[in-house]
Design an enzyme around this catalytic site. Structure first.
Site, PDB file in Angstrom:
ATOM      1  N   PRO A  13     -15.980  26.584   7.028  1.00  0.00           N
ATOM      2  CA  PRO A  13     -15.442  27.647   6.250  1.00  0.00           C
ATOM      3  C   PRO A  13     -16.608  28.570   5.727  1.00  0.00           C
ATOM      4  O   PRO A  13     -17.617  28.019   5.645  1.00  0.00           O
ATOM      5  CB  PRO A  13     -14.795  26.951   5.019  1.00  0.00           C
ATOM      6  N   GLY A  16     -17.401  28.439   0.352  1.00  0.00           N
ATOM      7  CA  GLY A  16     -17.085  27.264  -0.033  1.00  0.00           C
ATOM      8  C   GLY A  16     -17.404  26.921  -1.835  1.00  0.00           C
ATOM      9  O   GLY A  16     -17.451  28.164  -2.481  1.00  0.00           O
ATOM     10  N   TYR A  48     -27.754  15.850  -7.060  1.00  0.00           N
ATOM     11  CA  TYR A  48     -27.222  16.473  -8.320  1.00  0.00           C
ATOM     12  C   TYR A  48     -26.371  15.227  -9.165  1.00  0.00           C
ATOM     13  O   TYR A  48     -25.796  15.606 -10.120  1.00  0.00           O
ATOM     14  CB  TYR A  48     -25.738  17.393  -7.586  1.00  0.00           C
TER      15      TYR A  48
HETATM   16  P1  NAP Z   1     -24.875  30.638  -8.016  1.00  0.00           P
HETATM   17  O1  NAP Z   1     -23.528  30.255  -7.419  1.00  0.00           O
HETATM   18  O2  NAP Z   1     -25.676  31.846  -7.925  1.00  0.00           O
HETATM   19  O3  NAP Z   1     -24.460  30.903  -9.703  1.00  0.00           O
HETATM   20  C1  NAP Z   1     -23.706  30.253 -10.503  1.00  0.00           C
HETATM   21  C2  NAP Z   1     -23.454  30.894 -11.942  1.00  0.00           C
HETATM   22  O4  NAP Z   1     -22.817  31.980 -11.670  1.00  0.00           O
HETATM   23  C3  NAP Z   1     -23.140  30.134 -12.916  1.00  0.00           C
HETATM   24  O5  NAP Z   1     -23.786  30.279 -14.043  1.00  0.00           O
HETATM   25  C4  NAP Z   1     -21.467  30.605 -12.988  1.00  0.00           C
HETATM   26  O6  NAP Z   1     -20.923  30.394 -14.257  1.00  0.00           O
HETATM   27  C5  NAP Z   1     -21.634  31.978 -12.674  1.00  0.00           C
HETATM   28  N1  NAP Z   1     -20.477  32.538 -11.964  1.00  0.00           N
HETATM   29  C6  NAP Z   1     -19.883  31.854 -10.827  1.00  0.00           C
HETATM   30  N2  NAP Z   1     -18.598  32.757 -10.677  1.00  0.00           N
HETATM   31  C7  NAP Z   1     -18.696  33.921 -11.631  1.00  0.00           C
HETATM   32  C8  NAP Z   1     -17.801  34.992 -11.559  1.00  0.00           C
HETATM   33  N3  NAP Z   1     -17.048  35.558 -10.744  1.00  0.00           N
HETATM   34  N4  NAP Z   1     -18.218  35.923 -12.622  1.00  0.00           N
HETATM   35  C9  NAP Z   1     -19.191  35.859 -13.471  1.00  0.00           C
HETATM   36  N5  NAP Z   1     -20.401  34.566 -13.393  1.00  0.00           N
HETATM   37  C10 NAP Z   1     -19.774  33.797 -12.260  1.00  0.00           C
HETATM   38  O7  NAP Z   1     -25.832  29.344  -8.233  1.00  0.00           O
HETATM   39  P2  NAP Z   1     -26.019  28.172  -7.825  1.00  0.00           P
HETATM   40  O8  NAP Z   1     -25.192  27.015  -8.269  1.00  0.00           O
HETATM   41  O9  NAP Z   1     -27.611  27.653  -8.035  1.00  0.00           O
HETATM   42  O10 NAP Z   1     -25.699  27.896  -6.221  1.00  0.00           O
HETATM   43  C11 NAP Z   1     -24.388  27.662  -5.734  1.00  0.00           C
HETATM   44  C12 NAP Z   1     -24.517  26.519  -4.950  1.00  0.00           C
HETATM   45  O11 NAP Z   1     -25.408  26.371  -3.755  1.00  0.00           O
HETATM   46  C13 NAP Z   1     -25.010  25.082  -5.723  1.00  0.00           C
HETATM   47  O12 NAP Z   1     -23.785  24.789  -6.685  1.00  0.00           O
HETATM   48  C14 NAP Z   1     -25.327  24.233  -4.899  1.00  0.00           C
HETATM   49  O13 NAP Z   1     -24.036  23.572  -4.201  1.00  0.00           O
HETATM   50  C15 NAP Z   1     -26.220  25.205  -3.860  1.00  0.00           C
HETATM   51  N6  NAP Z   1     -27.578  25.223  -4.155  1.00  0.00           N
HETATM   52  C16 NAP Z   1     -28.271  24.617  -3.527  1.00  0.00           C
HETATM   53  C17 NAP Z   1     -29.974  24.471  -3.260  1.00  0.00           C
HETATM   54  C18 NAP Z   1     -30.520  23.814  -2.341  1.00  0.00           C
HETATM   55  O14 NAP Z   1     -31.742  23.541  -2.741  1.00  0.00           O
HETATM   56  N7  NAP Z   1     -30.116  23.579  -1.345  1.00  0.00           N
HETATM   57  C19 NAP Z   1     -30.290  25.118  -4.741  1.00  0.00           C
HETATM   58  C20 NAP Z   1     -29.332  25.619  -5.636  1.00  0.00           C
HETATM   59  C21 NAP Z   1     -27.967  25.800  -5.372  1.00  0.00           C
HETATM   60  P3  NAP Z   1     -19.824  29.490 -14.763  1.00  0.00           P
HETATM   61  O15 NAP Z   1     -19.989  28.264 -14.073  1.00  0.00           O
HETATM   62  O16 NAP Z   1     -20.077  29.424 -16.299  1.00  0.00           O
HETATM   63  O17 NAP Z   1     -18.499  30.165 -14.454  1.00  0.00           O
END
Ligand code: NAP
Length: 283
Positions: A13, A16, A48
């Site tokens: 997809p 996700g 995580y």
């Molecule tokens: P992100 O998705 O860029 O941002 C998440 C933030 O945005 C949270 O604070 C969330 O708050 C907020 N948010 C989400 N939807 C929203 C909306 N519709 N309106 C306003 N605010 C919103 O950050 P991320 O978690 O770092 O990245 C996403 C995923 O990528 C991770 O969960 C992980 O699975 C993966 N990741 C991988 C690595 C790597 O090294 N491979 C590193 C970082 C992340 P709330 O939760 O309070 O809604």
């Protein structure tokens, strides 16, 4: 839902749900809510600390396994040698209560990368990971891995958002059949992303939020994205991005926001190499 086909021959997809920085206590509820909202791609990692909670939510959802696409990731110190990589993989599988994962990623380009990759190739050949890939690899490390191993990574999951767009790198990955996946698609809100004037204006034109504009922009670039939220309303909002289209002018306006650099860290920075190499999230 829209799908991309990976070089491993499986469909993924394009949108996700990511569970980074969701506490183990909150994760089961968040993933249950995400599955109820309609997400079928889940992105977790050994580092995580919430694989077990993801596994519980999958189990209690009753959704047939074949409808889900589950990604987890190998952490550096869990895999100093090939045998340990296999053990780390089996630990993740058992925490997730699954017989296989759809995608297994090497989380960082550090440590015994070749030994880890060969062990990952083995689990891929055995069908225990339908596809294998990498994360946080810059072009030099990615090409080295591609040219000197048998299996080309199916995916490279890298920081990608309006302020760090990685267009040239996306082209290079495309030439080698590596699917670009974004992490931090919202830049975790940095640079005031959610109130940015250019993104807000585009959102107004479509009657959408900035978050929806950003996800739509990633999807129109063919990039797999995994926004994280613990709010069921935002889960629904973030999934609702398939009934509008950004114009060429709007895509071009977003292209001007690129700074060409990370808002988080550069994996080639010696300080980051030391930081990650000493971090032992799994004990
Ligand atoms: P992100 O998705 O860029 O941002 C998440 C933030 O945005 C949270 O604070 C969330 O708050 C907020 N948010 C989400 N939807 C929203 C909306 N519709 N309106 C306003 N605010 C919103 O950050 P991320 O978690 O770092 O990245 C996403 C995923 O990528 C991770 O969960 C992980 O699975 C993966 N990741 C991988 C690595 C790597 O090294 N491979 C590193 C970082 C992340 P709330 O939760 O309070 O809604």
């Amino acid at each position: 839902m829209q799908y991309v086909t990976l070089n491993a021959g499986i469909e993924m997809p394009i949108l996700g749900f990511g569970v980074y920085q969701i506490s183990p206590e909150q994760t089961e509820q968040a993933v249950s809510d995400a599955l109820a909202a309609g997400y079928r791609l889940l992105d977790t990692a050994a580092a995580y600390g919430n694989e077990e909670a993801v596994g519980r939510a999958i189990k209690s959802s009753g959704i047939p396994r074949g409808e889900l696409f589950v990604t987890t990731k190998l952490w550096i110190q869990d895999a100093p040698a090939q045998d340990n990589t296999r053990r780390a993989f089996e630990t993740s599988l058992s925490k997730l209560h699954l017989d296989y994962v759809d995608l297994y990623l090497m989380h960082q380009p550090y440590g015994d990368v070749y030994g880890q990759w060969r062990a990952m190739e083995a689990v891929n050949r055995e069908g225990l990971a339908k596809a294998i890939g990498v994360s946080n690899f810059y072009p030099d490390r990615l090409l080295d891995l591609i040219f000197n191993n048998e299996i080309t990574p199916a995916v490279n999951q890298i920081e990608t958002h309006p302020f760090f767009q990685r267009a040239a790198y996306q082209d290079l990955m495309g030439e080698h059949g590596v699917q670009h996946q974004s992490w931090g698609g919202f830049a975790e809100g940095r640079n005031d992303l959610f109130t940015h004037p250019v993104l807000t204006e585009i959102g107004k034109a479509h009657g959408t939020s900035v978050a929806q504009v950003v996800l739509r922009w990633l999807i129109q670039r063919g990039i797999v994205t995994i926004p994280k939220t613990v709010s069921p309303d935002r889960m629904a909002q973030n999934l609702n991005v398939f009934d509008f289209e950004l114009t060429d002018d709007q895509m071009a306006a977003i292209a001007t926001l690129d700074t060409g650099t990370s808002l988080f860290f550069d994996h080639r920075d010696p300080e980051m190499v030391a930081f990650f190499s000493k971090r032992r999230p799994n004990g």
